[in-house]
Design a protein around this motif. Structure first.
Motif, PDB file in Angstrom:
ATOM      1  N   LEU A  75      -6.035   3.396  -5.435  1.00 44.85           N
ATOM      2  CA  LEU A  75      -4.607   3.305  -5.679  1.00 44.85           C
ATOM      3  C   LEU A  75      -4.349   2.675  -7.047  1.00 44.85           C
ATOM      4  O   LEU A  75      -5.212   1.992  -7.604  1.00 44.85           O
ATOM      5  CB  LEU A  75      -3.928   2.491  -4.587  1.00 44.85           C
ATOM      6  CG  LEU A  75      -3.848   3.111  -3.188  1.00 44.85           C
ATOM      7  CD1 LEU A  75      -3.214   2.141  -2.213  1.00 44.85           C
ATOM      8  CD2 LEU A  75      -3.077   4.426  -3.220  1.00 44.85           C
ATOM      9  N   TRP A 106       2.149  -0.011  -9.055  1.00 47.89           N
ATOM     10  CA  TRP A 106       3.379   0.776  -9.228  1.00 47.89           C
ATOM     11  C   TRP A 106       4.560  -0.149  -9.453  1.00 47.89           C
ATOM     12  O   TRP A 106       4.784  -1.067  -8.663  1.00 47.89           O
ATOM     13  CB  TRP A 106       3.652   1.665  -8.021  1.00 47.89           C
ATOM     14  CG  TRP A 106       4.929   2.452  -8.184  1.00 47.89           C
ATOM     15  CD1 TRP A 106       6.114   2.227  -7.555  1.00 47.89           C
ATOM     16  CD2 TRP A 106       5.145   3.548  -9.059  1.00 47.89           C
ATOM     17  NE1 TRP A 106       7.058   3.131  -7.970  1.00 47.89           N
ATOM     18  CE2 TRP A 106       6.497   3.961  -8.907  1.00 47.89           C
ATOM     19  CE3 TRP A 106       4.344   4.243  -9.961  1.00 47.89           C
ATOM     20  CZ2 TRP A 106       7.044   5.017  -9.614  1.00 47.89           C
ATOM     21  CZ3 TRP A 106       4.888   5.311 -10.666  1.00 47.89           C
ATOM     22  CH2 TRP A 106       6.230   5.683 -10.488  1.00 47.89           C
ATOM     23  N   GLN A 126      -6.888  -2.721  -2.853  1.00 49.58           N
ATOM     24  CA  GLN A 126      -6.241  -1.407  -2.829  1.00 49.58           C
ATOM     25  C   GLN A 126      -6.560  -0.616  -4.098  1.00 49.58           C
ATOM     26  O   GLN A 126      -6.719   0.604  -4.063  1.00 49.58           O
ATOM     27  CB  GLN A 126      -4.730  -1.567  -2.673  1.00 49.58           C
ATOM     28  CG  GLN A 126      -4.296  -2.181  -1.356  1.00 49.58           C
ATOM     29  CD  GLN A 126      -2.785  -2.327  -1.261  1.00 49.58           C
ATOM     30  OE1 GLN A 126      -2.052  -2.005  -2.189  1.00 49.58           O
ATOM     31  NE2 GLN A 126      -2.311  -2.832  -0.119  1.00 49.58           N
ATOM     32  N   HIS A 162       2.222  12.081 -11.596  1.00 53.01           N
ATOM     33  CA  HIS A 162       2.741  11.936 -10.238  1.00 53.01           C
ATOM     34  C   HIS A 162       3.948  12.854 -10.015  1.00 53.01           C
ATOM     35  O   HIS A 162       4.038  13.531  -8.981  1.00 53.01           O
ATOM     36  CB  HIS A 162       3.149  10.486  -9.989  1.00 53.01           C
ATOM     37  CG  HIS A 162       3.745  10.252  -8.641  1.00 53.01           C
ATOM     38  ND1 HIS A 162       3.047  10.414  -7.476  1.00 53.01           N
ATOM     39  CD2 HIS A 162       5.011   9.881  -8.273  1.00 53.01           C
ATOM     40  CE1 HIS A 162       3.829  10.147  -6.446  1.00 53.01           C
ATOM     41  NE2 HIS A 162       5.021   9.826  -6.901  1.00 53.01           N
ATOM     42  N   GLU A 168      -9.858   0.985  -4.011  1.00 49.95           N
ATOM     43  CA  GLU A 168      -9.875   2.171  -3.159  1.00 49.95           C
ATOM     44  C   GLU A 168      -9.313   3.399  -3.871  1.00 49.95           C
ATOM     45  O   GLU A 168      -9.353   4.505  -3.320  1.00 49.95           O
ATOM     46  CB  GLU A 168      -9.063   1.911  -1.891  1.00 49.95           C
ATOM     47  CG  GLU A 168      -9.631   0.806  -1.011  1.00 49.95           C
ATOM     48  CD  GLU A 168      -8.673   0.411   0.107  1.00 49.95           C
ATOM     49  OE1 GLU A 168      -7.699   1.158   0.341  1.00 49.95           O
ATOM     50  OE2 GLU A 168      -8.888  -0.642   0.723  1.00 49.95           O
ATOM     51  N   ARG A 174       2.624   1.756  -3.413  1.00 51.87           N
ATOM     52  CA  ARG A 174       1.683   2.243  -4.425  1.00 51.87           C
ATOM     53  C   ARG A 174       1.267   3.685  -4.175  1.00 51.87           C
ATOM     54  O   ARG A 174       0.839   4.374  -5.097  1.00 51.87           O
ATOM     55  CB  ARG A 174       0.454   1.325  -4.459  1.00 51.87           C
ATOM     56  CG  ARG A 174       0.742  -0.045  -5.058  1.00 51.87           C
ATOM     57  CD  ARG A 174      -0.434  -1.002  -4.897  1.00 51.87           C
ATOM     58  NE  ARG A 174      -0.199  -2.252  -5.634  1.00 51.87           N
ATOM     59  CZ  ARG A 174      -0.988  -3.307  -5.570  1.00 51.87           C
ATOM     60  NH1 ARG A 174      -2.078  -3.296  -4.789  1.00 51.87           N
ATOM     61  NH2 ARG A 174      -0.701  -4.403  -6.279  1.00 51.87           N
ATOM     62  N   THR A 175       1.398   4.136  -2.951  1.00 50.34           N
ATOM     63  CA  THR A 175       1.067   5.532  -2.625  1.00 50.34           C
ATOM     64  C   THR A 175       2.256   6.445  -2.861  1.00 50.34           C
ATOM     65  O   THR A 175       2.144   7.493  -3.516  1.00 50.34           O
ATOM     66  CB  THR A 175       0.616   5.641  -1.162  1.00 50.34           C
ATOM     67  OG1 THR A 175      -0.500   4.785  -0.948  1.00 50.34           O
ATOM     68  CG2 THR A 175       0.229   7.071  -0.813  1.00 50.34           C
ATOM     69  N   TYR A 176       3.403   6.070  -2.335  1.00 45.04           N
ATOM     70  CA  TYR A 176       4.614   6.904  -2.423  1.00 45.04           C
ATOM     71  C   TYR A 176       5.254   6.849  -3.806  1.00 45.04           C
ATOM     72  O   TYR A 176       5.845   7.811  -4.277  1.00 45.04           O
ATOM     73  CB  TYR A 176       5.611   6.454  -1.349  1.00 45.04           C
ATOM     74  CG  TYR A 176       6.892   7.248  -1.335  1.00 45.04           C
ATOM     75  CD1 TYR A 176       6.910   8.554  -0.861  1.00 45.04           C
ATOM     76  CD2 TYR A 176       8.090   6.694  -1.787  1.00 45.04           C
ATOM     77  CE1 TYR A 176       8.085   9.285  -0.840  1.00 45.04           C
ATOM     78  CE2 TYR A 176       9.259   7.412  -1.775  1.00 45.04           C
ATOM     79  CZ  TYR A 176       9.256   8.710  -1.302  1.00 45.04           C
ATOM     80  OH  TYR A 176      10.427   9.435  -1.293  1.00 45.04           O
ATOM     81  N   GLN A 177       5.155   5.727  -4.483  1.00 41.52           N
ATOM     82  CA  GLN A 177       5.652   5.510  -5.840  1.00 41.52           C
ATOM     83  C   GLN A 177       7.159   5.807  -5.985  1.00 41.52           C
ATOM     84  O   GLN A 177       7.571   6.713  -6.700  1.00 41.52           O
ATOM     85  CB  GLN A 177       4.843   6.341  -6.845  1.00 41.52           C
ATOM     86  CG  GLN A 177       3.372   5.984  -6.856  1.00 41.52           C
ATOM     87  CD  GLN A 177       2.572   6.721  -7.914  1.00 41.52           C
ATOM     88  OE1 GLN A 177       3.116   7.479  -8.698  1.00 41.52           O
ATOM     89  NE2 GLN A 177       1.270   6.488  -7.941  1.00 41.52           N
ATOM     90  N   ARG A 224       0.834  -1.208   0.000  1.00 40.88           N
ATOM     91  CA  ARG A 224       0.000   0.000   0.000  1.00 40.88           C
ATOM     92  C   ARG A 224       0.868   1.257   0.000  1.00 40.88           C
ATOM     93  O   ARG A 224       0.603   2.213  -0.734  1.00 40.88           O
ATOM     94  CB  ARG A 224      -0.930  -0.014   1.221  1.00 40.88           C
ATOM     95  CG  ARG A 224      -1.814   1.229   1.339  1.00 40.88           C
ATOM     96  CD  ARG A 224      -2.671   1.142   2.606  1.00 40.88           C
ATOM     97  NE  ARG A 224      -3.605   0.034   2.530  1.00 40.88           N
ATOM     98  CZ  ARG A 224      -4.796   0.105   1.941  1.00 40.88           C
ATOM     99  NH1 ARG A 224      -5.195   1.248   1.390  1.00 40.88           N
ATOM    100  NH2 ARG A 224      -5.589  -0.942   1.912  1.00 40.88           N
ATOM    101  N   PHE A 225       1.907   1.236   0.831  1.00 42.74           N
ATOM    102  CA  PHE A 225       2.768   2.414   0.894  1.00 42.74           C
ATOM    103  C   PHE A 225       3.495   2.639  -0.428  1.00 42.74           C
ATOM    104  O   PHE A 225       3.587   3.762  -0.915  1.00 42.74           O
ATOM    105  CB  PHE A 225       3.784   2.269   2.030  1.00 42.74           C
ATOM    106  CG  PHE A 225       4.760   3.411   2.072  1.00 42.74           C
ATOM    107  CD1 PHE A 225       4.398   4.634   2.604  1.00 42.74           C
ATOM    108  CD2 PHE A 225       6.042   3.277   1.546  1.00 42.74           C
ATOM    109  CE1 PHE A 225       5.279   5.701   2.625  1.00 42.74           C
ATOM    110  CE2 PHE A 225       6.928   4.330   1.560  1.00 42.74           C
ATOM    111  CZ  PHE A 225       6.547   5.550   2.099  1.00 42.74           C
TER     112      PHE A 225
END
Length: 836
Positions: free
Chosen positions: A205, A208, A200, A363, A203, A156-159, A153-154
């Motif tokens: 996301l 990545w 995820q 991004h 939601e 895919r968020t922070y990339q 999850r992190f």
């Protein structure tokens, strides 16, 4: 060519940009804040360092990446370090986790790194359960699926473009380190796989693909690439390794940080995986677009106009950097670049591009927008001071927050406004409207805040409940920045109870008629109030008084209430609890608030149930035994033994230096006391003379660098094991073989059996001695599964008329964890010689 130039610049900086003296170098101090804001505009690369514990970050290399190159850099750390040791106080467990988490955040501020944790709360599944030699054990105890889901999850968020675990998966490493390397390695493929944690994606996301994954090279010879990072930076007036050490000094609870000189230093990396074409280059960034000019080259021919815009944008960003240290010019150019970034975002969204390329570009533009907002804010010289009337709030309370803005810059800031961010359900009323703020002008805004009755209590790992969002416009570009209020804003119970002792034992061999317990009640309510305190004991116990009432005249006032507990004389062995409640303002609370305050991190709070943890068991003791305890400040063993009825005297510096030590049958040295007690080091010869004259000295575990001299600290040579991973028994259930079962150590005053080694917590021992003189006898043998056994857990030697005993077994964790066997065995160790 760009990478070649950077490498040459690194070399030249090492040899030519060393600190210089003289008036020319001292005419103007660097504007560090401004440089921190503009340097990241130079590159679009994102980098992620993964590790297990706070202080696992590769500080020197991260300082080079973030401060030296401007790379957007983060550290993702698994747990909070709850199972570690503490070199600044006696906080352990969750309280230590709070300290170490905040230390990591403060350290990251120095290196320009953003700190993250997989662990989300106290006693999280991803908990530091103590040293582990096995990644399999670690992932089992963490619940691998929870840890991995959060990591994916992190990512895919922070990339991140590049990921680097701090440690390799090798047997010489901590099991937690190895587990994070395994998870990071697996994530290289899985974060890009839509079949992995598909919820995820639902939601919002996106998958990545990490571009490259590096490991720290096993050696220079095995490195794919070696990077010089030892150069001196004139902005920070130190080298990047020195900057890294400045950040490591923030990890004070772990004794981190060293003073080092400016000298060449290389980071050696091994490329493990790559999803990009590096064109056979071994450079760190090969195949990863370094800036928007390089991104422009990845665009298809039919997007030539878009390519031109990205190239121009990079030129603008380089111009902003070149304008340093002129804040006025940086501000003007940042405002223009902000508008251009927003325009380019819209162009990119409409362009016919590959979905992955478009996602990447959007991004990178969003990151650059955030960086430009920061550059604008810093260069505007807008000073923001936000403070609450009280940093401690209670449910239902009203308070006032004041935000003062002063324009110390040279540009007018239009539509300057402040929004106070608060959780849902809170009521915030602003007194003041947006306005233009001319250079030199000050504006003060106040907010009336009402805390709802159902507000959540403070938690150290959650976002601050109140934050100030400051915004302004200039030249058509809007800027928003969120700033924290001064101090830690905490919603706490109206009153809290701290019990002393929090842990008690009932000795079934001689059940105490009365056990005194003090309840310290603290008023967090903003005003005068009355509180009633009650202790709820198990059936058969008596508590006096039944209820105690205290009156408070002001917030933060403390009062103590003395209770007497009388256990049943026929109490059975086992655990029990005694809960505390405080009734105030028509509400009942049952919390203890541990206030954690240190200069390097600030003030924070740990809330947990107010109760006495009790255990009943047989503890035989010599009532005539007189024990002196040299307290290190790192353990509470002396207090726990005193509460158990032993005659313990804490020895002061004066006592150690000048008092008659022969009055004590036994002297105990607390864990790592040779590190924290300079007086102990200075007077060690007096302790050895005490032994020589007939005393019994018990020394608890130390690290090799705790002021321990292998030849002179103990009466005979004794070398502490190093490296530590090779000299531990981490399995708290490891079988123990008593080598001399007839010794008084296992027979007086308690008959030690196998059951006394049951239910130990965290580990058996650490920093086992690796060598010792023939004068020492060994008494116990134990080992982790599949490893050779250690015999040095308890060493004892005759010296003159007395005895010297060294033990690296973690009795402090057992005693403070209410483990009966820990009490019984340690009582025997300190009672040796008194049987006669």
């Amino acid at each position: 060519m760009r990478k070649f130039f950077m490498g040459m610049l690194s070399f030249l900086l090492v040899v030519s940009l060393l600190p210089v003296s003289g008036t020319a170098a001292q005419t103007q101090e660097p504007d560090v804040d401004l440089w921190n804001a503009v340097k990241p505009l130079d590159t679009t690369v994102t980098f992620l360092n993964t590790g297990a514990h706070p202080d696992d970050e590769r500080s020197d290399f991260l300082a080079y990446l973030s401060r030296g190159l401007g790379v957007t850099t983060a550290s993702m750390i698994a747990n909070r370090g709850e199972g570690g040791q503490n070199e600044i106080g006696n906080e352990l467990g969750n309280a230590l986790g709070i300290i170490r988490s905040r230390e990591m955040i403060e350290a990251a501020k120095i290196t320009g790194v953003t700190a993250y944790h997989l662990s989300e709360t106290t006693s999280d599944a991803i908990y530091d359960f103590g040293f582990s030699k096995s990644p399999d054990e670690t992932l089992e105890k963490w619940d691998e699926d929870i840890a991995y889901e959060r990591l994916i999850r992190f990512i895919r968020t922070y990339q991140p473009d590049i990921v680097m675990p701090s440690f390799r998966n090798t047997p010489t490493q901590h099991g937690h380190h190895r587990a994070m390397e395994i998870l990071s390695e697996n994530a290289f493929k899985d974060a890009a796989d839509p079949a992995v944690y598909p919820e995820q994606l639902k939601e919002g996301l996106s998958v990545w693909q990490i571009k490259k994954l590096f490991l720290p090279a096993a050696s220079k010879d095995t490195a794919t690439t070696s990077i010089e990072i030892g150069m001196y930076d004139p902005i920070y007036q130190m080298s990047y390794p020195q900057l890294g050490e400045e950040s490591r000094y923030m990890h004070k609870s772990q004794g981190m940080g060293n003073d080092i000189s400016v000298e060449p230093r290389q980071t050696h990396l091994e490329l493990l995986f790559s999803a990009v074409d590096t064109n056979k280059s071994s450079e760190l960034f090969a195949g990863v677009p370094y800036d928007f000019a390089e991104w422009a080259k990845t665009l298809p021919k039919n997007a030539n106009s878009l390519s031109v815009q990205y190239t121009k944008l990079q030129d603008q960003l380089e111009s902003i950097i070149a304008s340093y240290p002129d804040r006025g010019t940086v501000f003007t150019q940042s405002q223009k670049a902000l508008k251009d970034v927003l325009r380019l975002q819209k162009m990119t969204e409409k362009a016919k591009l590959d979905d992955e390329l478009k996602s990447d570009l959007l991004h990178k533009l969003s990151l650059k927008e955030a960086q430009l907002q920061e550059a604008s804010f810093v260069s505007s010289s807008l000073d923001v001071k936000a403070e609450a009337l009280s940093t401690v709030l209670t449910k239902g309370q009203d308070t006032t927050v004041t935000v003062t803005l002063k324009n110390n810059g040279s540009h007018e800031l239009e539509h300057t406004a402040v929004e106070l961010l608060a959780p849902e359900g809170w009521t915030v009323k602003a007194n003041g409207k947006e306005k233009a703020l001319a250079p030199g002008e000050t504006a003060t805004l106040t907010f009336n805040v009402s805390v709802p009755e159902d507000a959540e209590f403070y938690h150290a790992y959650k976002e601050p409940v109140l934050q100030a969002k400051v915004s302004y416009k200039n030249d058509g570009a809007a800027v928003e920045q969120v700033r924290e209020l001064d101090g830690t804003i905490a919603v706490l119970p109206d009153a809290a109870v701290t019990l002393n002792p929090e842990d008690i034992i009932v000795n079934t061999a001689n059940v105490q008629k009365e056990i005194p317990v003090t309840a310290k009640v603290k008023n967090y309510f903003n005003g005068a109030t009355q509180a009633s305190v009650t202790l709820k004991a198990p059936a058969g116990w008596e508590v006096e008084p039944k209820t105690a009432t205290v009156d408070f005249s002001s917030q933060f006032e403390e009062q103590e209430v003395a209770f007497t507990l009388s256990p049943p004389q026929d109490i059975h062995s086992g655990d029990f609890k005694i809960d505390a409640e405080v009734a105030v303002n028509g509400k009942t609370f049952n919390s203890t608030i541990q206030e954690i305050s240190y200069d390097h991190i600030g003030t924070f709070y740990y809330q947990y149930p107010a109760k006495v943890n009790g255990v009943a068991f047989e503890l035989l003791k010599n009532d005539n035994l007189k024990v002196g305890y040299i307290d290190s400040g790192f353990d509470l063993v002396a207090d726990y033994l005193s509460n158990a009825g032993l005659n313990i005297t804490k020895l002061t510096e004066s006592d150690v230096a000048t008092s008659d030590l022969s009055q004590y049958d036994t002297i105990v040295v607390g864990i790592r006391a040779y590190l924290s007690r300079a007086d102990l080091l200075a007077n060690n010869a007096r302790l050895l003379k005490y032994v020589e004259d007939g005393g019994h000295l018990v020394v608890q575990y130390h690290k090799p660098n705790d002021g321990w001299n292998k030849d002179t600290t103990a009466p005979y040579p004794l070398t502490i094991g190093n490296p530590s991973i090779a000299w531990r028994v981490t399995d708290e259930n490891a079988k123990v073989t008593v080598l001399q079962p007839e010794s008084p150590l296992f027979n007086y005053p308690n008959k030690i059996t196998d059951s006394d080694w049951d239910h130990w917590i965290q580990e058996r021992g650490l920093y086992y001695p690796m060598a010792w003189g023939p004068e020492y006898e060994t008494y116990v043998r134990m080992a982790d599964p599949g490893e050779n056994a250690f015999d040095g857990g308890i060493l004892m030697a005759n010296y003159g008329k007395g005895t010297y005993l060294y033990t690296n077994l973690v009795f402090y964790r057992q005693i403070q964890g209410q483990v009966p066997g820990g009490y019984r065995i340690f009582t025997n160790l300190i009672s040796y010689g008194s049987e006669n």
